[in-house]
Design a protein around this motif. Structure first.
Motif: not given
Length: 156
Positions: A22-34, A63-64, A84-90, A118-122
């Motif tokens: 979860a931590i390495t794939t970005g499924a859980i983020r501890f420090f906010g948005s990337d 983004q909507f 659209t997911n604008r980040t590189s995290a789920f 998924e990251p960058k998915e729309s």
């Protein structure tokens, strides 16, 4: 080795492996948005941006863009939004956090739904709203997360 001890060790290993994944794939983020281009999000008390129905709107990581609106009955509205997911995290998009706002500023919440991006998915997401009697839908109030400030898109 005792059977209970084996079970405890197995559970600890599974939880540990899940946490590492979860931590390495970005499924859980501890420090906010990337988010690569961070933007300030207006607080709920400030005026919310209202954009035309074809312009994209942004709230947090998402983004909507309004794709379509149709009546699904006398008191039911179906709205399709490109999310659209604008980040590189789920990221997850919760249908029940979305609202349609009437011309009198009354609100109706969306039906329960969950869309994982998924990251960058729309993807296109269809939101369903059960409208109260004498409700004239004017705007869509969209949220990237249940507690985010949100952004609005005019429906007409």
């Amino acid at each position: 080795m005792d059977r209970n001890r084996v079970i405890v060790i197995a559970v600890v290993l599974v939880v540990g492996l899940f946490a590492i994944w979860a931590i390495t794939t970005g499924a859980i983020r501890f420090f906010g948005s990337d988010d690569e281009n961070p933007t300030t999000t207006p607080s709920r008390g400030s005026a919310q941006p209202t954009v035309g129905s074809t312009a994209p709107a942004v709230d947090g990581d998402l983004q909507f863009r309004l794709v379509g609106v149709r009546s699904a009955g006398p008191r039911e509205l179906t709205v399709t939004v490109a999310v659209t997911n604008r980040t590189s995290a789920f990221v997850s998009f919760y249908g029940e956090s979305q609202q349609v706002v009437s011309t009198e500023s009354r609100t109706a919440h969306g039906a329960v739904s969950l869309t994982s991006l998924e990251p960058k998915e729309s993807t296109n997401v269809t939101l369903r709203f059960a409208l109260p009697e004498k409700f004239t839908a004017a705007e869509l109030d969209l949220h990237a997360a249940p507690a985010s400030a949100g952004t609005r898109i005019r429906l007409g």
